[in-house]
Design a protein around this motif. Structure first.
Motif, PDB file in Angstrom:
ATOM      1  N   GLU A  39       0.841  -1.203   0.000  1.00 28.78           N
ATOM      2  CA  GLU A  39       0.000   0.000   0.000  1.00 28.78           C
ATOM      3  C   GLU A  39       0.873   1.247   0.000  1.00 28.78           C
ATOM      4  OE1 GLU A  39      -3.387   0.467   2.440  1.00 28.78           O
ATOM      5  OE2 GLU A  39      -3.836  -1.681   2.536  1.00 28.78           O
ATOM      6  N   GLY A  40       0.491   2.232  -0.828  1.00 32.85           N
ATOM      7  CA  GLY A  40       1.204   3.490  -0.906  1.00 32.85           C
ATOM      8  C   GLY A  40       2.508   3.428  -1.670  1.00 32.85           C
ATOM      9  N   GLU A  41       2.806   2.298  -2.284  1.00 30.95           N
ATOM     10  CA  GLU A  41       4.068   2.109  -2.992  1.00 30.95           C
ATOM     11  C   GLU A  41       3.869   2.308  -4.494  1.00 30.95           C
ATOM     12  OE1 GLU A  41       7.454  -0.901  -1.777  1.00 30.95           O
ATOM     13  OE2 GLU A  41       5.971  -1.915  -3.026  1.00 30.95           O
ATOM     14  N   SER A  42       4.943   2.688  -5.177  1.00 29.34           N
ATOM     15  CA  SER A  42       4.902   2.836  -6.630  1.00 29.34           C
ATOM     16  C   SER A  42       5.952   1.937  -7.263  1.00 29.34           C
ATOM     17  CB  SER A  42       5.135   4.288  -7.044  1.00 29.34           C
ATOM     18  OG  SER A  42       6.309   4.802  -6.456  1.00 29.34           O
ATOM     19  N   LEU A 171      -5.257   0.737  -5.610  1.00 30.00           N
ATOM     20  CA  LEU A 171      -4.136   0.614  -6.536  1.00 30.00           C
ATOM     21  C   LEU A 171      -4.580   0.923  -7.955  1.00 30.00           C
ATOM     22  CD1 LEU A 171      -1.362  -2.033  -6.572  1.00 30.00           C
ATOM     23  CD2 LEU A 171      -2.652  -1.670  -8.668  1.00 30.00           C
ATOM     24  N   LEU A 193      -0.075  11.869 -11.401  1.00 31.23           N
ATOM     25  CA  LEU A 193       0.024  10.550 -10.790  1.00 31.23           C
ATOM     26  C   LEU A 193       0.891  10.582  -9.539  1.00 31.23           C
ATOM     27  CD1 LEU A 193       0.397   8.382 -14.017  1.00 31.23           C
ATOM     28  CD2 LEU A 193      -1.598   8.487 -12.511  1.00 31.23           C
ATOM     29  N   VAL A 197      -0.319   9.508  -5.677  1.00 32.73           N
ATOM     30  CA  VAL A 197       0.391   8.531  -4.854  1.00 32.73           C
ATOM     31  C   VAL A 197       0.822   9.161  -3.531  1.00 32.73           C
ATOM     32  CG1 VAL A 197       2.484   7.131  -4.687  1.00 32.73           C
ATOM     33  CG2 VAL A 197       1.173   7.150  -6.809  1.00 32.73           C
ATOM     34  N   LYS A 198       1.351  10.372  -3.605  1.00 26.02           N
ATOM     35  CA  LYS A 198       1.893  11.028  -2.413  1.00 26.02           C
ATOM     36  C   LYS A 198       0.797  11.499  -1.462  1.00 26.02           C
ATOM     37  CE  LYS A 198       4.778  14.950  -0.984  1.00 26.02           C
ATOM     38  NZ  LYS A 198       5.594  16.099  -1.449  1.00 26.02           N
ATOM     39  N   LEU A 202      -2.322   6.215  -2.642  1.00 21.38           N
ATOM     40  CA  LEU A 202      -2.585   5.217  -3.664  1.00 21.38           C
ATOM     41  C   LEU A 202      -1.323   4.422  -3.983  1.00 21.38           C
ATOM     42  CD1 LEU A 202      -4.761   7.057  -6.337  1.00 21.38           C
ATOM     43  CD2 LEU A 202      -5.408   5.004  -5.087  1.00 21.38           C
ATOM     44  N   SER A 203      -1.493   3.163  -4.296  1.00 20.97           N
ATOM     45  CA  SER A 203      -0.406   2.375  -4.860  1.00 20.97           C
ATOM     46  C   SER A 203      -0.486   2.502  -6.379  1.00 20.97           C
ATOM     47  CB  SER A 203      -0.537   0.913  -4.452  1.00 20.97           C
ATOM     48  OG  SER A 203      -0.493   0.783  -3.048  1.00 20.97           O
ATOM     49  N   LEU A 204       0.676   2.408  -7.036  1.00 22.47           N
ATOM     50  CA  LEU A 204       0.725   2.601  -8.483  1.00 22.47           C
ATOM     51  C   LEU A 204       1.676   1.599  -9.118  1.00 22.47           C
ATOM     52  CD1 LEU A 204       0.124   4.377 -11.065  1.00 22.47           C
ATOM     53  CD2 LEU A 204       2.183   5.672 -10.443  1.00 22.47           C
ATOM     54  N   CYS A 218       8.638   6.313  -9.773  1.00 21.71           N
ATOM     55  CA  CYS A 218       8.456   5.100  -8.972  1.00 21.71           C
ATOM     56  C   CYS A 218       9.571   4.858  -7.954  1.00 21.71           C
ATOM     57  CB  CYS A 218       8.359   3.886  -9.898  1.00 21.71           C
ATOM     58  SG  CYS A 218       6.960   3.982 -11.047  1.00 21.71           S
TER      59      CYS A 218
END
Length: 255
Positions: A39-42, A171, A193, A197-198, A202-204, A218
């Motif tokens: 979660e929260g990762e790109s 995501l 985007l 995310v920040k 959101l995860s991307l 990323c």
């Protein structure tokens, strides 16, 4: 615990040679790949055309079923018959390379958003939420009444992002979402985007052939070629200390 993962996934396709299909061969578009995202990762998945990255994105999105291996959501296996499938499909949304493929030319922006928002909000709140989505994606209120043919390429992609956000996913999978846009518009979409995310956790998963774009956006990078995962790690480590010749080639192409 990862939010979404693929473990040892394989996906092959058949090739037919000759006018009368006398010879048949197969190849792996994705060959024993394991990746995960929290979660929260790109995560950026990078490779040239035909590397298998889009097939891998579609496996993550549940659009393509792998021949073997498993797709996991919150560490639970996902299949169309699994009890978590409905939750998974709501929380994992996709943005495609060509926004025209996901926008109905006969529907206004409002109608395109309405079809999704009606699943979450009572009728009297839908327009307010639609306007909020436009604001989040950098569009103006007057765009609500526009048809896709009345929008620029960048505006269409922003509408696609708004549609992806309409179900409040955890995501987003973005498959080459800026490759057909002008350079200045590409930067705007990438910045959008990054903000999502920040600021919204959101995860991307971002798919691209351009390592420079992915390294900007990323935290982690996965390099794929001929369906195989060649390199995977933190962006800074991959960029500063690439371990595979193919990654070095991609880096040199960015400079």
């Amino acid at each position: 615990m990862p939010l979404l993962a693929v473990r040892n996934v394989k996906k092959s396709y058949r090739l037919f040679e000759g006018v009368f299909k006398k010879s048949e061969t197969s190849f792996y578009a994705v060959d024993n790949v394991t990746l995960e995202i929290s979660e929260g990762e790109s995560l950026g998945i990078v490779g040239e055309s035909g590397s298998g990255k889009t097939t891998l994105a579609n496996i993550f999105a549940g659009v393509i079923i792998p021949d073997s291996g498993v797709l996991e959501y919150n560490s639970a296996p996902v299949s169309p018959k699994s009890h978590i499938f409905k939750e998974y499909r709501r929380n994992v949304q996709m943005i495609f390379q060509h926004p025209d493929n996901s926008l109905n030319p006969k529907l206004t922006v409002y109608s395109a958003l309405y079809d999704l928002l009606i699943k979450r909000f009572p009728g009297r709140e839908i327009k307010r939420e639609a306007l909020r989505l436009l604001e989040r994606t950098g569009l103006a209120p007057e765009h609500l009444s526009r048809y896709p043919s009345e929008l620029s390429g960048g505006q269409k992609q922003r509408v696609s992002i708004a549609r992806a956000l309409a179900l409040s996913p955890k995501l987003i999978i973005a498959d080459e979402p800026v490759s057909n846009l002008d350079v200045s518009v590409q930067a705007q979409i990438i910045n959008l985007l990054m903000e999502l995310v920040k600021n919204e956790g959101l995860s991307l998963i971002f798919i691209s052939h351009n390592l420079a774009v992915v390294s900007t956006l990323c935290e982690k990078i996965a390099v794929i070629k001929n369906g195989r995962l060649l390199e995977y790690g933190l962006t800074k480590e991959v960029i500063e200390n690439p371990k595979n010749e193919y990654t070095i080639t991609l880096l040199n192409g960015c400079m």
